[in-house]
Scaffold this motif. Sequence first.
Motif, PDB file in Angstrom:
ATOM      1  N   GLY A 134      -7.600 -30.227  19.318  1.00 28.50           N
ATOM      2  CA  GLY A 134      -8.680 -29.753  18.458  1.00 28.50           C
ATOM      3  C   GLY A 134      -8.759 -28.256  18.306  1.00 28.50           C
ATOM      4  N   GLY A 135      -7.644 -27.560  18.338  1.00 30.89           N
ATOM      5  CA  GLY A 135      -7.644 -26.110  18.160  1.00 30.89           C
ATOM      6  C   GLY A 135      -6.297 -25.513  18.488  1.00 30.89           C
ATOM      7  N   GLU A 136      -6.098 -24.238  18.136  1.00 25.80           N
ATOM      8  CA  GLU A 136      -4.849 -23.570  18.421  1.00 25.80           C
ATOM      9  C   GLU A 136      -4.682 -23.345  19.920  1.00 25.80           C
ATOM     10  OE1 GLU A 136      -4.311 -19.998  16.268  1.00 25.80           O
ATOM     11  OE2 GLU A 136      -4.465 -20.940  14.287  1.00 25.80           O
ATOM     12  N   ILE A 137      -3.438 -23.306  20.353  1.00 27.10           N
ATOM     13  CA  ILE A 137      -3.160 -23.062  21.769  1.00 27.10           C
ATOM     14  C   ILE A 137      -2.360 -21.784  21.917  1.00 27.10           C
ATOM     15  CG2 ILE A 137      -3.206 -25.519  22.323  1.00 27.10           C
ATOM     16  CD1 ILE A 137      -0.124 -25.417  22.436  1.00 27.10           C
ATOM     17  N   SER A 138      -2.488 -21.161  23.083  1.00 25.77           N
ATOM     18  CA  SER A 138      -1.727 -19.960  23.422  1.00 25.77           C
ATOM     19  C   SER A 138      -0.600 -20.366  24.358  1.00 25.77           C
ATOM     20  CB  SER A 138      -2.636 -18.932  24.089  1.00 25.77           C
ATOM     21  OG  SER A 138      -1.892 -17.834  24.569  1.00 25.77           O
ATOM     22  N   VAL A 139       0.623 -19.912  24.055  1.00 26.00           N
ATOM     23  CA  VAL A 139       1.796 -20.333  24.821  1.00 26.00           C
ATOM     24  C   VAL A 139       2.546 -19.113  25.332  1.00 26.00           C
ATOM     25  CG1 VAL A 139       3.955 -21.634  24.772  1.00 26.00           C
ATOM     26  CG2 VAL A 139       1.999 -22.425  23.429  1.00 26.00           C
ATOM     27  N   ILE A 140       2.924 -19.149  26.620  1.00 24.99           N
ATOM     28  CA  ILE A 140       3.774 -18.105  27.190  1.00 24.99           C
ATOM     29  C   ILE A 140       4.989 -18.768  27.827  1.00 24.99           C
ATOM     30  CG2 ILE A 140       1.868 -16.518  27.627  1.00 24.99           C
ATOM     31  CD1 ILE A 140       2.007 -17.308  30.582  1.00 24.99           C
ATOM     32  N   SER A 141       6.072 -18.034  27.902  1.00 24.76           N
ATOM     33  CA  SER A 141       7.281 -18.573  28.518  1.00 24.76           C
ATOM     34  C   SER A 141       7.139 -18.613  30.030  1.00 24.76           C
ATOM     35  CB  SER A 141       8.489 -17.720  28.138  1.00 24.76           C
ATOM     36  OG  SER A 141       8.396 -16.436  28.750  1.00 24.76           O
ATOM     37  N   MET A 142       7.996 -19.392  30.655  1.00 22.56           N
ATOM     38  CA  MET A 142       8.003 -19.470  32.115  1.00 22.56           C
ATOM     39  C   MET A 142       8.304 -18.096  32.718  1.00 22.56           C
ATOM     40  SD  MET A 142       7.607 -22.082  34.257  1.00 22.56           S
ATOM     41  CE  MET A 142       8.171 -22.881  35.764  1.00 22.56           C
TER      42      MET A 142
END
Length: 736
Positions: free
Chosen positions: A486-494
Motif C-alpha cells: 500500500g505504498g512506495e518502499i525504500s530499498v538499499i543494497s546489502m
Amino acid sequence: MRISSIPVLLLLLASLAGAYSAPGPIEVFNWVAYPEAGNPELVNPAGFSFVNNLRLRIGMAASDSSFEGFDRISIAFPGAGLSGWWDDDVSMRKFTLSSSMNIFENTASIGVGYTWFDPTVKTNPFSGKNFYTLGMIVRPLEWFSFGLVRRGGMDLPGDTDVEAVYRAGFAVRPLGEDLTIVTDLETGTEFEDYKFSAGVEFRPIEGLAIRADAGEDYLSLGLEAGFGQASLSYGATSDDDYSYSSSRGDITFSTVPGPNLLEPSGKFVRFETGNFDELRQRAFLGSVQPCFTETALLLNRIASDNSISGVIVDIEGSAGSLAQAEEIRNLLQRIKGSGKKVYFYIEDISNGGYYLASCGSSIWIHPCGSISFIGLSSGGLFFREFLDRFGIYPDLLHIGEYKSASDMLTRSDMSDAQRMATSALLESFQNELTAGVANGTGLEPAQLHMIMNSGPYTAERAVTAGMVSGVCYKDEIEERIGDELGGEISVISMENYAASIPVDDEWGPGSHIAVVVATGFINRGESGSSFPFGRVMGSETVRDLLLEAASQTGVQAIVLRIDSPGGDALASADIHHAVERICREVPVIVSMGGVAASGGYDIACGADRIFADRMTVTGSIGIITGKFSFGGMMDSLGINVEEVSTGPMASMNSPFRPYTDRERGRIFDPMEDRSNTFVETVARGRDMTADEVDSIGRGRIWSGTDALEIGLIDEYGGIVDAVYYAAELTGMDIDR
C-alpha cells in the motif's frame, strides 16, 4: 549499536572554572577517562587510540544572543589528530598536533600533544609560546576507564605565567554504553588546591546523547544528535553564580557511520545470492567481497534491526551449495519470524534455489524464467579404461569399502558400496528439500512429488502450479511489493546496509568470538591453490590462525568453519592436534559447511561441539594411498626404464612399475596404522568405542541429518548458530 568515537564536541570558552587561562576553547566535558565525548586533543591525547575512523570537526562559538562564527577545525584519525583555532579579535591562532599509541589492544593507551601559538602576532603575550600535553588511559574492563593527564605550563612576560595542570579521573558504565558516569580531580604543580567535578552522559534513544557536568562553581549542559556520518552538538555553561556564560556548537563528519537519530524505518534490503565463497574474495581492481560467514551474520542482524521492514532476495542463478542454501533459508525464516517481509525475485533456478525461495512471503519470477525443482542426482567419471589406453596404472589402496574417492581411477563403474552410500545421501537431501518446500509453500508432499516428476517449469506453468506468486521483470519487483503493502518502499543494497552499521562503542579488551575459516583440499604447509585440487588448506596456515585467534585479547571462544573434502592425513592430524591444544585454553566450536569429510571430519572431531547443516556431507572415515605407474606408457613410447637399487624396498615408490605383493603389504602396514589412529581419534573426540566408530566409518559419507543420529555431530545449525552457542557457552551477551 553506538560509537562514542563519532565526535561529540561541546566546548567552553576559556572562562570555564578549573582551567588555565590560555587563549582558545576549553572542553566543556573535560573527562580525561572518556575524552571521546569531546576533543581528545583538548582533553587527553591518549584518546586518539580509540578513534576508529577519519573525522572532520568544525567548531563554532555563540553567546546568549547570537552566533559568533566558526573558530575551530580539526581532523582526527586512529592514533593522531591535528587542530587549529583562531580569534580575529585578538589576531591569534593556536595549533595542536597529537599522537597516541595503543599499548594493549583496546585496553591501555598513552598519548602526547604539542600545542603552539602563532609566533607572528608580536602584540600577544602568547605569541610563539608552546606546551606539551601527556596523557594515558587504562580500560581493563568493559565498564571501567581511568585517565591521567599533565598539561604543560608556559612562561609569559611579567607575573602571568600559565601553571601546568594535572588531572585524573575515572568513568564507569553500570548499564553499558547507554549510561556513563565520570568524576575528575584537577590540581596544579604545587598539589595544594584541588578541584573536583562529576558528570554523566545518558543515551535515551539511538542517536541522542545528553551530557551534564558540574564543579564547585559551574554547571555545563549539552547534547549531541547523530545522523549517521554526520553529527551536530551544542553545549552551554554557567559561571560561578550559575548564570549563563557561553556556549559552543560543532558539526562533525565521519567516514564511519554512527548512531542515527532520524534513521528511516520501512527500508528493505536487497540481497543477491550467488556462489557464496567461504573466504573473502577480491577481483582485480574490484572491491572485497564478504565471505559466507559475514553474509550470514549480516542477515542475522537484520532480524533484530527495527529500521528494516524486510528483505528482497534476488536469485538469478546459484544459491550456493545445498548446505549454504539451508543456512541462508533458516536466517531468512528468522527475519520473517521477526515480523518482517521476505520477497523473492527469481530467474532460472534449480533445486537449491527453489528450496531457498520457498520460505518467502511472495515469489516473483521473470517472464522467461524457469524452475528446475526436479529432484537430485549424482554421477561420476571413471577413468580406468582411459588410463589403461595410455599405459597408466593407478596402483591405489584404500581402507574401508565405502572409501570410494579412488574408484574413479581404479574402476570402470560405480561400486555397490558407493551406489548405496550415494543413494542414501541423496534420499536424505531430497527429504529435507521436500520438507522445506512443503513447509514454506503449503504444498503437500504428494503435490511436490508430482511437480518434481513434471518439471522443469516455465514461468507460466509455475504460476499455474502454485509454485510462485506471479510474473514480473526485475525492475518491477519494488512496484509489486509497494502495491502489496500500500505504498512506495525504500530499498538499499546489502553492501550499503553493511556500510551503515555503526561501530560498537566498547571499552576494555571486550569479549569476542573469533571465526577461523578452513576450506579447501588439506595439505601440508601454507594455504593457497594448486592443480588439480584448486584451493588448498595449508596445515601450517590453519594452525597459525587458530593459535593467533586464541592469543588475541578478549577472545572467549573460537568457531572453526570447515568446508573441505579432506586431503593429506598428516596435515589433517596436525590441524586436529592444534584444535585439541587450543581447546585447553578456549572452547572451539565447529561449524561444518557444504562438506567436512575425511580429513575435514578429522579436524572437526577435536572440537568441543560440532554443528552441521542437514545437507552437509560428512564422515568418510578412512584412508587412501598409493601411486601411479607409468611403465606401460613408457613401453608404448619405446622408452626403456632401468633401475638400480640398494635394497628390496628402495624402489617401491618407483613411478615406472606397480607395487609387488611384498611392497603392497609393507604399504598397507602404515596405512592401517593411520586408519586405526583416525578411528581412535574419532572415538576419543565423540566419546565412542573404536568398534562403534568402525561400524559407521569404513569410508562412508553421511548427510548431516544422519550424522546427528549416529553421533558424528552434536547439533543441527549453521555458522550463526555456532557463534551464538559459543557466546552463550562463555557467558557473553549474544545481542552484541
